[in-house]
Design a protein around this motif. Structure first.
Motif, PDB file in Angstrom:
ATOM      1  N   GLU A 511     -46.702  13.847   8.261  1.00 14.69           N
ATOM      2  CA  GLU A 511     -46.342  15.202   8.672  1.00 14.69           C
ATOM      3  C   GLU A 511     -46.510  15.288  10.188  1.00 14.69           C
ATOM      4  O   GLU A 511     -47.064  14.392  10.816  1.00 14.69           O
ATOM      5  CB  GLU A 511     -47.246  16.243   8.001  1.00 14.69           C
ATOM      6  CG  GLU A 511     -48.712  16.114   8.417  1.00 14.69           C
ATOM      7  CD  GLU A 511     -49.555  17.336   8.075  1.00 14.69           C
ATOM      8  OE1 GLU A 511     -48.993  18.374   7.701  1.00 14.69           O
ATOM      9  OE2 GLU A 511     -50.797  17.248   8.199  1.00 14.69           O
ATOM     10  N   ARG A 513     -48.402  17.673  12.894  1.00 11.36           N
ATOM     11  CA  ARG A 513     -49.429  18.708  12.960  1.00 11.36           C
ATOM     12  C   ARG A 513     -50.211  18.529  14.259  1.00 11.36           C
ATOM     13  O   ARG A 513     -50.670  17.432  14.564  1.00 11.36           O
ATOM     14  CB  ARG A 513     -50.378  18.618  11.762  1.00 11.36           C
ATOM     15  CG  ARG A 513     -51.477  19.701  11.764  1.00 11.36           C
ATOM     16  CD  ARG A 513     -52.402  19.549  10.566  1.00 11.36           C
ATOM     17  NE  ARG A 513     -51.680  19.682   9.320  1.00 11.36           N
ATOM     18  CZ  ARG A 513     -51.401  20.834   8.723  1.00 11.36           C
ATOM     19  NH1 ARG A 513     -51.792  21.979   9.276  1.00 11.36           N
ATOM     20  NH2 ARG A 513     -50.744  20.874   7.586  1.00 11.36           N
ATOM     21  N   THR A 524     -44.578  20.356   8.358  1.00 10.38           N
ATOM     22  CA  THR A 524     -46.031  20.466   8.255  1.00 10.38           C
ATOM     23  C   THR A 524     -46.394  20.707   6.795  1.00 10.38           C
ATOM     24  O   THR A 524     -45.849  21.611   6.156  1.00 10.38           O
ATOM     25  CB  THR A 524     -46.551  21.638   9.118  1.00 10.38           C
ATOM     26  OG1 THR A 524     -46.197  21.397  10.479  1.00 10.38           O
ATOM     27  CG2 THR A 524     -48.060  21.766   9.014  1.00 10.38           C
TER      28      THR A 524
END
Length: 536
Positions: A511, A513, A524
């Motif tokens: 992801e 982030r 995210t």
């Protein structure tokens, strides 16, 4: 190489910045403490910290607000208990430092009373940054080291590298594993010395020297993280390396940071044509979290093919700039840049290691007797991005917590049995006649980390980086086994280990982030988890 000395102390502190010296001073009443510094005491990151220390001193501010701001900046990955603990302990830690002699800027309020001048930085919803002009770290460092040098129970050794921790498991002892001391390299005598210590504290700072461009001093080579990993301690969130948005872009200004407080006091970012771009990116504009600002600058540089962007505070009165940013004003003026009249060329640079050696709220690692405090540690405070001026605060708060824990063990428990430690064995190594190998590997490592594991990442870049770091690690380990040690070899050995941990952590996070942004996984995830790696 000469056979080194043996030292016997109660507590060995590896590192001499705000964290290490605070702990040493808190423990010295009850214990014999040794502090080792790789270079001079002042040469760590603390001395160069400009901005300040966050704490709630304003009557309109609250601890809950400090907590919430930190959680937001950490992009959902902070440990709330660690954040709450830090914010609650902040004021007491600052008041202790002030009693030790730290002198922070003050102002006169409307009623004619003196109060601390509080500034505001990125991510903060209130003014809560205590500072000493734009050289807060220098004030903190000088205060603490003056106290430490005068204390009869604190022995300071400058010019020493920590080589490795000594543990009972490494020595083949039966029973529970614990730390027993460390081997340290006397750079002047070129001898490895043995330190017997039932408690060892890692306060070695971060690892941003793993990148080609960094705001960090030369000593920030991830030594504590690498040593703890080799001793069996897990690490967490190593993929989150903060790139400070604004380092001075000038060939004669290596590592010179331009504090976030400039933006806190109204400085704006501009393209080469003079136009602003941060209002297009984030509702807080220049006061957005650092990861947002750094990516925006990086994007604009690549989009325009520009060498840098520009930070402009010239719209402020010259007297205001002279008063609040004397260090920056003078340094820029030496380079031909008058910040009262023209913008400052800036680029992002690796600045802060948000992950590190996993500890609890007492600073204790998984290895009994071993503690990690400050930037070397992962406490859960920073999550996926550190909020400005929480770093020196973390050093103070967790140094005090670790000191309390060690004191309770040291004072109230029966002494640990004395253990004989073998001297360092260098009988099978020779002097190197190929120092160029170290220099070449050093350059290659830092360059591919910048290119492949930098502000923007992809799966392919990370895979390339992993292949290269595995080859380098094997080559450096063989070199370490065959030749006598040196400062560059010790740092390179640690940096390549930390680089591998950063890469493997980044590969594990599917992801984007906070400080970890990957083009292959831009989304995210809804339920974030810290990235934990264990040497087991």
């Amino acid at each position: 190489m000469n056979q080194g000395l043996e030292h016997h102390v109660d507590v060995l502190v590896i590192g001499s910045g705000a964290a290490g010296l605070t702990l040493a001073l808190k423990l010295a009443k009850h214990a014999k403490v040794m502090v080792i510094a790789k270079s001079q005491l002042k040469d760590g990151s603390t001395y160069y910290a400009q901005g300040g220390i966050a704490a709630v001193f304003d009557e309109h501010d609250t601890i809950d607000s400090h907590v919430e701001d930190t959680l937001v900046a950490g992009a959902g990955l902070c440990d709330r208990a660690a954040v709450q603990f830090t914010a609650q302990e902040a004021r007491a830690a600052l008041e202790w430092l002030i009693r030790k002699g730290a002198d922070f800027d003050t102002e006169t309020d409307e009623a004619g009373q003196s109060r601390y001048h509080l500034t505001r930085e990125g991510g903060h919803s209130h003014r809560r940054i205590l500072h000493a002009a734009d050289a807060t770290g220098k004030e903190v460092q000088q205060t603490l080291q003056q106290q430490a040098r005068q204390h009869p129970n604190i022995q300071v050794l400058e010019g020493y590298n920590a080589v490795d921790l000594i543990t009972s498991t490494k020595l083949g002892h039966a029973g529970d594993n614990r730390v027993l001391g460390a081997y340290i390299w006397n750079r002047k005598a070129e001898a490895v010395e043995t330190v017997h210590a039932p408690y060892v504290v890692l306060a070695t700072g971060g690892a941003s020297k793993v990148y080609q461009y960094t705001s960090n001093p030369d000593v920030a080579s991830g030594d504590g993280i690498a040593m703890a990993w080799r001793a069996g301690c897990p690490v967490a969130n190593m993929e989150f390396n903060q790139f400070h948005p604004t380092c001075l872009y000038h060939p004669q200004a290596k590592n010179f940071l331009l504090t976030e407080a400039l933006r806190g006091e109204g400085a704006v970012l501009r393209r080469p044509d003079g136009s602003r771009f941060m209002p297009e990116i984030h509702d807080r504009a220049e006061l957005a979290p650092r990861d947002v600002v750094a990516r925006a600058i990086d994007y604009e540089m690549k989009r325009l093919g520009a060498d840098c962007m520009y930070l402009d505070i010239s719209h402020k009165p010259a007297d205001f700039i002279h008063k609040h940013f004397p260090t920056i004003y003078q340094r820029c003026l030496e380079l031909g840049i008058d910040i009262t009249a023209e913008p400052i060329p800036v680029v992002p640079a690796a600045h802060y290691t948000c992950g590190g050696v996993m500890t609890d709220l007492d600073g204790a690692t998984r290895l009994p007797g071993l503690y990690a405090i400050g930037e070397v540690a992962y406490t859960g405070l920073h999550g996926a991005n550190r909020m400005a001026s929480n770093s020196l605060l973390e050093c103070l708060v967790f140094a005090r917590a670790a000191a309390r824990h060690i004191e309770s063990e040291f004072v109230h428990r029966s002494p640990l049995p004395k253990v004989a430690l073998p001297p360092w064995d260098d009988s099978r190594v020779v002097n190197s006649d190929e120092q160029v190998v170290i220099a070449h590997n050093w350059h290659e490592l830092r360059l591919f980390m910048w290119d492949y594991v930098g502000i923007v990442r992809t799966d392919k870049r990370l895979q390339r980086a992993l292949r290269r770091v595995e080859m380098l690690k094997a080559e450096i380990q063989q070199y370490y086994a065959d030749f006598q040690i040196s400062n560059d070899l010790l740092e390179l050995r640690n940096l390549v280990q930390v680089a591998e941990l950063i890469i493997r952590s980044a590969m594990a996070r599917k992801e984007s982030r906070g400080l970890h942004f990957t083009l292959d996984h831009p989304e995210t995830l809804s339920e974030p988890q810290p990235t934990m790696l264990s040497p087991d």
